[in-house]
Design a protein around this motif. Structure first.
Motif, short mmCIF file in Angstrom:
data_model
loop_
_atom_site.label_atom_id
_atom_site.label_comp_id
_atom_site.label_asym_id
_atom_site.label_seq_id
_atom_site.Cartn_x
_atom_site.Cartn_y
_atom_site.Cartn_z
N PRO A 58 0.79 -1.24 0.00
CA PRO A 58 0.00 0.00 0.00
C PRO A 58 0.82 1.29 0.00
O PRO A 58 0.42 2.28 -0.62
CB PRO A 58 -0.85 -0.12 1.27
N LEU A 59 1.99 1.29 0.64
CA LEU A 59 2.84 2.48 0.61
C LEU A 59 3.31 2.76 -0.82
O LEU A 59 3.25 3.90 -1.28
CB LEU A 59 4.04 2.32 1.54
N ASN A 60 3.75 1.73 -1.52
CA ASN A 60 4.16 1.89 -2.92
C ASN A 60 3.00 2.36 -3.78
O ASN A 60 3.17 3.20 -4.67
CB ASN A 60 4.71 0.59 -3.49
N PHE A 61 1.81 1.80 -3.52
CA PHE A 61 0.63 2.20 -4.30
C PHE A 61 0.32 3.68 -4.09
O PHE A 61 0.08 4.41 -5.06
CB PHE A 61 -0.61 1.39 -3.91
N CYS A 92 -3.63 6.15 1.86
CA CYS A 92 -2.98 6.63 3.09
C CYS A 92 -3.88 6.44 4.30
O CYS A 92 -3.43 5.96 5.35
CB CYS A 92 -2.60 8.10 2.96
N LEU A 93 -5.14 6.80 4.15
CA LEU A 93 -6.06 6.71 5.28
C LEU A 93 -6.41 5.26 5.62
O LEU A 93 -6.41 4.89 6.80
CB LEU A 93 -7.33 7.53 4.99
N LYS A 94 -6.69 4.45 4.62
CA LYS A 94 -7.05 3.05 4.87
C LYS A 94 -5.91 2.25 5.48
O LYS A 94 -6.14 1.30 6.21
CB LYS A 94 -7.50 2.38 3.57
N ASN A 95 -4.68 2.64 5.16
CA ASN A 95 -3.52 1.86 5.59
C ASN A 95 -2.68 2.57 6.64
O ASN A 95 -1.61 2.09 6.98
CB ASN A 95 -2.66 1.49 4.38
N ASN A 96 -3.17 3.71 7.13
CA ASN A 96 -2.48 4.46 8.17
C ASN A 96 -0.99 4.61 7.84
O ASN A 96 -0.12 4.22 8.62
CB ASN A 96 -2.68 3.79 9.54
N LEU A 97 -0.71 5.20 6.69
CA LEU A 97 0.65 5.26 6.17
C LEU A 97 1.54 6.32 6.82
O LEU A 97 2.71 6.38 6.54
CB LEU A 97 0.64 5.43 4.65
N GLY A 98 0.99 7.15 7.64
CA GLY A 98 1.82 8.09 8.38
C GLY A 98 1.76 9.51 7.85
O GLY A 98 1.28 9.78 6.75
#
Length: 161
Positions: A58-61, A92-98
């Motif tokens: 997810p971060l890469n996406f 970002c929101l769904k995966n709490n990416l920071g």
């Protein structure tokens, strides 16, 4: 994402994603881009995101969607810039990416709204980006994010130092 059957192994997809992301970044930073450069920049950004969709996380996406949004903002195309910035925001929101990635996502939204000419939404997203930047722990990352935010209104890009 639906699993894609391909003869390319995951490591090759990862290498292609990275290479295309970096190639896109080189074109983003190019002072005088031709129309052909702009086309290559669009295609490379999408191709990088495609390969991340197979080999990434997810971060890469989210970063791939951010880069696509940046590319469209650079060439003055607000609608696809907003579309991809919103995809980055959702990731970002769904995966709490920071805070760092969330800040850049709001920067992308602000930039896309600036291209669209919507100063109110531009400023709202600049404010959200600055709020996120204050939560970034790494000083160098915070400075880089703030430099990018500071260039939204002028639709320019910061210089990497």
């Amino acid at each position: 994402m639906t699993e894609l059957k391909t003869s390319i192994d995951i490591d090759t997809h990862r290498k292609l994603a990275i290479s295309l992301f970096n190639y896109t970044w080189d074109l983003i930073e190019k002072i005088e881009r031709s129309e052909a450069d702009n086309e290559s920049m669009i295609n490379a950004a999408h191709a990088s995101r495609f390969h991340w969709g197979i080999a990434g996380n997810p971060l890469n996406f989210a970063r791939g969607e951010w880069q696509i949004s940046r590319v469209y903002s650079l060439i003055g195309r607000a609608e696809p810039a907003l579309y991809h910035a919103n995809k980055s925001l959702d990731l970002c929101l769904k995966n709490n990416l920071g805070a760092f990635d969330l800040g850049f996502t709001y920067e992308a939204l602000a930039r896309a709204y600036a291209v669209q000419g919507d100063k109110q939404k531009r400023d709202e997203n600049i404010s959200l980006a600055k709020q996120a930047a204050q939560k970034v722990q790494e000083d160098g990352d915070k400075v880089w994010l703030l430099k990018n935010i500071d260039t939204v209104a002028s639709l320019s890009l910061p210089k990497w130092e």
